[in-house]
Scaffold this motif. Structure first.
Motif, PDB file in Angstrom:
ATOM      1  N   ALA A 241       0.806  -1.222   0.000  1.00 37.19           N
ATOM      2  CA  ALA A 241       0.000   0.000   0.000  1.00 37.19           C
ATOM      3  C   ALA A 241       0.837   1.268   0.000  1.00 37.19           C
ATOM      4  O   ALA A 241       0.449   2.284  -0.579  1.00 37.19           O
ATOM      5  CB  ALA A 241      -0.924   0.004   1.209  1.00 37.19           C
ATOM      6  N   PHE A 242       2.016   1.195   0.641  1.00 39.62           N
ATOM      7  CA  PHE A 242       2.843   2.388   0.785  1.00 39.62           C
ATOM      8  C   PHE A 242       4.289   2.070   0.377  1.00 39.62           C
ATOM      9  O   PHE A 242       5.173   1.927   1.248  1.00 39.62           O
ATOM     10  CB  PHE A 242       2.789   2.896   2.227  1.00 39.62           C
ATOM     11  N   PRO A 243       4.549   1.920  -0.918  1.00 34.82           N
ATOM     12  CA  PRO A 243       5.916   1.653  -1.379  1.00 34.82           C
ATOM     13  C   PRO A 243       6.859   2.781  -0.976  1.00 34.82           C
ATOM     14  O   PRO A 243       6.428   3.884  -0.629  1.00 34.82           O
ATOM     15  CB  PRO A 243       5.759   1.561  -2.895  1.00 34.82           C
ATOM     16  N   ASP A 244       8.144   2.487  -1.026  1.00 33.79           N
ATOM     17  CA  ASP A 244       9.165   3.410  -0.544  1.00 33.79           C
ATOM     18  C   ASP A 244       9.344   4.592  -1.491  1.00 33.79           C
ATOM     19  O   ASP A 244      10.238   4.619  -2.342  1.00 33.79           O
ATOM     20  CB  ASP A 244      10.484   2.661  -0.377  1.00 33.79           C
ATOM     21  N   THR A 245       8.452   5.584  -1.326  1.00 33.32           N
ATOM     22  CA  THR A 245       8.525   6.808  -2.125  1.00 33.32           C
ATOM     23  C   THR A 245       8.625   8.002  -1.177  1.00 33.32           C
ATOM     24  O   THR A 245       8.323   7.895   0.018  1.00 33.32           O
ATOM     25  CB  THR A 245       7.278   6.964  -3.010  1.00 33.32           C
ATOM     26  N   GLU A 246       9.016   9.110  -1.713  1.00 28.69           N
ATOM     27  CA  GLU A 246       9.132  10.309  -0.882  1.00 28.69           C
ATOM     28  C   GLU A 246       7.773  10.720  -0.325  1.00 28.69           C
ATOM     29  O   GLU A 246       7.657  11.175   0.816  1.00 28.69           O
ATOM     30  CB  GLU A 246       9.740  11.455  -1.696  1.00 28.69           C
ATOM     31  N   ALA A 247       6.735  10.557  -1.144  1.00 31.18           N
ATOM     32  CA  ALA A 247       5.388  10.923  -0.704  1.00 31.18           C
ATOM     33  C   ALA A 247       4.947  10.066   0.484  1.00 31.18           C
ATOM     34  O   ALA A 247       4.365  10.573   1.457  1.00 31.18           O
ATOM     35  CB  ALA A 247       4.397  10.779  -1.854  1.00 31.18           C
ATOM     36  N   ASN A 248       5.219   8.757   0.413  1.00 28.79           N
ATOM     37  CA  ASN A 248       4.817   7.875   1.504  1.00 28.79           C
ATOM     38  C   ASN A 248       5.673   8.081   2.751  1.00 28.79           C
ATOM     39  O   ASN A 248       5.198   7.922   3.875  1.00 28.79           O
ATOM     40  CB  ASN A 248       4.881   6.421   1.047  1.00 28.79           C
ATOM     41  N   LYS A 249       6.944   8.428   2.542  1.00 25.86           N
ATOM     42  CA  LYS A 249       7.783   8.757   3.691  1.00 25.86           C
ATOM     43  C   LYS A 249       7.232   9.983   4.415  1.00 25.86           C
ATOM     44  O   LYS A 249       7.234  10.049   5.646  1.00 25.86           O
ATOM     45  CB  LYS A 249       9.218   9.028   3.235  1.00 25.86           C
ATOM     46  N   ALA A 250       6.736  10.932   3.642  1.00 27.99           N
ATOM     47  CA  ALA A 250       6.151  12.138   4.229  1.00 27.99           C
ATOM     48  C   ALA A 250       4.882  11.800   5.014  1.00 27.99           C
ATOM     49  O   ALA A 250       4.633  12.358   6.085  1.00 27.99           O
ATOM     50  CB  ALA A 250       5.846  13.148   3.133  1.00 27.99           C
ATOM     51  N   LYS A 251       4.086  10.857   4.472  1.00 31.45           N
ATOM     52  CA  LYS A 251       2.873  10.427   5.174  1.00 31.45           C
ATOM     53  C   LYS A 251       3.233   9.767   6.504  1.00 31.45           C
ATOM     54  O   LYS A 251       2.602  10.017   7.535  1.00 31.45           O
ATOM     55  CB  LYS A 251       2.085   9.429   4.326  1.00 31.45           C
ATOM     56  N   GLY A 252       4.231   8.891   6.460  1.00 32.39           N
ATOM     57  CA  GLY A 252       4.646   8.204   7.672  1.00 32.39           C
ATOM     58  C   GLY A 252       5.140   9.174   8.727  1.00 32.39           C
ATOM     59  O   GLY A 252       4.825   9.035   9.915  1.00 32.39           O
ATOM     60  N   LYS A 253       5.892  10.165   8.292  1.00 30.82           N
ATOM     61  CA  LYS A 253       6.403  11.173   9.221  1.00 30.82           C
ATOM     62  C   LYS A 253       5.261  12.007   9.787  1.00 30.82           C
ATOM     63  O   LYS A 253       5.233  12.319  10.989  1.00 30.82           O
ATOM     64  CB  LYS A 253       7.407  12.070   8.510  1.00 30.82           C
ATOM     65  N   ALA A 254       4.295  12.346   8.929  1.00 30.44           N
ATOM     66  CA  ALA A 254       3.154  13.149   9.370  1.00 30.44           C
ATOM     67  C   ALA A 254       2.325  12.398  10.405  1.00 30.44           C
ATOM     68  O   ALA A 254       1.897  12.964  11.416  1.00 30.44           O
ATOM     69  CB  ALA A 254       2.294  13.520   8.167  1.00 30.44           C
ATOM     70  N   TYR A 255       2.084  11.101  10.159  1.00 31.87           N
ATOM     71  CA  TYR A 255       1.278  10.314  11.103  1.00 31.87           C
ATOM     72  C   TYR A 255       2.047  10.081  12.406  1.00 31.87           C
ATOM     73  O   TYR A 255       1.473  10.143  13.503  1.00 31.87           O
ATOM     74  CB  TYR A 255       0.899   8.978  10.473  1.00 31.87           C
ATOM     75  N   GLY A 256       3.342   9.841  12.282  1.00 33.46           N
ATOM     76  CA  GLY A 256       4.152   9.557  13.452  1.00 33.46           C
ATOM     77  C   GLY A 256       4.220  10.700  14.447  1.00 33.46           C
ATOM     78  O   GLY A 256       4.394  10.466  15.649  1.00 33.46           O
ATOM     79  N   LYS A 257       4.037  11.922  13.970  1.00 39.36           N
ATOM     80  CA  LYS A 257       4.151  13.063  14.880  1.00 39.36           C
ATOM     81  C   LYS A 257       3.021  13.097  15.908  1.00 39.36           C
ATOM     82  O   LYS A 257       3.120  13.789  16.927  1.00 39.36           O
ATOM     83  CB  LYS A 257       4.185  14.375  14.092  1.00 39.36           C
ATOM     84  N   TYR A 258       1.942  12.347  15.659  1.00 43.17           N
ATOM     85  CA  TYR A 258       0.816  12.341  16.592  1.00 43.17           C
ATOM     86  C   TYR A 258       1.041  11.406  17.779  1.00 43.17           C
ATOM     87  O   TYR A 258       0.227  11.364  18.696  1.00 43.17           O
ATOM     88  CB  TYR A 258      -0.473  11.947  15.861  1.00 43.17           C
TER      89      TYR A 258
END
Length: 276
Positions: A241-258
């Motif tokens: 669902a979330f291959p290793d792309t810059e966009a998905n890395k940004a999503k992971g970082k955004a979710y992780g901040k919560y």
């Protein structure tokens, strides 16, 4: 700090209002679960004639005469220690459609107790025996159910494994309700809902209790072997669902901040015949 506390109060409030809207929009629709109470009990380790089978028989009698007949209790379940820091604990969980029902259920239980054991002497003897299995100490927490559950397909006919993950909110200054929910539900749809080893999943947030940062997720599986399989399948679904792309890395970082990054893992045995 005030801004971040208001943010997560808004997140929880918005989720609760969503549930209220669902119920109020259809007067004839059945009630939906909204609050879950979790009581952590402890075995009486000083009881010399402790027999788990006898406790279970008494607990089942109470379950059938009181819990199953109490219209204010939407659901109930019992969990025994499997892999947790405290081998003396066992959990009693109840589900309610409203705060008002939580107020009413105790009085109704009192009525059902007298109906179930009309003879006072026998009633006292029954509860003296049942209570003798538990220590005096216990703790209570109330959680609010939030969207994203994977509902059990049918009532279990055997005991199951319940894996609980407790994470903690971090209250980011730049967080928003919209971003948090969008990211959470995207991951939920791609991973939790598609993992065949997860037979049921229930996410909850703190509503009343000792730790307002708690994010409490319960995963139900058929066996301990499936716990390892669930994690492996999660990894596969995550990569799909979330291959290793810059966009998905940004999503992971955004979710992780919560979240703080700190979480606890607990494994319990779900007792199928003590379930409503």
């Amino acid at each position: 700090m005030k801004t971040t506390k208001q943010l997560f109060s808004a997140i929880v409030l918005a989720l609760l209002l969503f549930s209220n809207t669902t119920i109020l929009a259809q007067d004839d629709a059945p009630k939906e679960p909204k609050f879950i109470t979790v009581t952590t009990n402890h075995w009486n380790m000083d009881k010399e004639d402790f027999k788990l089978s006898e406790w279970k028989a008494a607990a089942k009698e109470y379950h059938e005469k009181v819990t199953m007949k109490n219209e204010y209790i939407m659901g109930a379940s019992t969990y025994l220690h499997n892999m947790t820091p405290d081998n003396t604990e066992f959990l009693s969980v109840q589900v309610f459609a409203s705060w008002e029902d939580m107020d009413k259920f105790a009085e109704r239980s009192g009525e059902l107790i007298k109906e179930g054991w009309p003879d006072e002497a026998k009633r006292k003897a029954f509860f003296k025996n049942l209570d003798s299995y538990s220590a005096n100490e216990h703790s209570d927490e109330i959680y609010a159910k939030i969207p994203g559950a994977k509902i059990m397909a049918e009532k279990p006919t055997k005991d199951m494994v319940c894996y609980i993950r407790k994470s903690h909110f971090a209250f980011p200054e730049d967080g928003t309700n919209e971003e948090f929910n969008k990211l959470r539900m995207e991951g939920n749809a791609a991973i939790v809902q598609k993992n065949q080893y997860v037979k049921a999943y229930y996410p909850n947030v703190h509503a009343w209790g000792s730790d307002k940062t708690e994010y409490f997720e319960a995963f139900f599986l058929d066996s301990m072997a499936d716990l390892d399989k669930m994690f492996d399948r999660d990894d596969e679904l995550m990569k799909e669902a979330f291959p290793d792309t810059e966009a998905n890395k940004a999503k992971g970082k955004a979710y992780g901040k919560y979240f703080t990054g700190v979480h606890g893992d607990y494994v319990y045995t779900f007792i199928h015949d003590l379930t409503k």
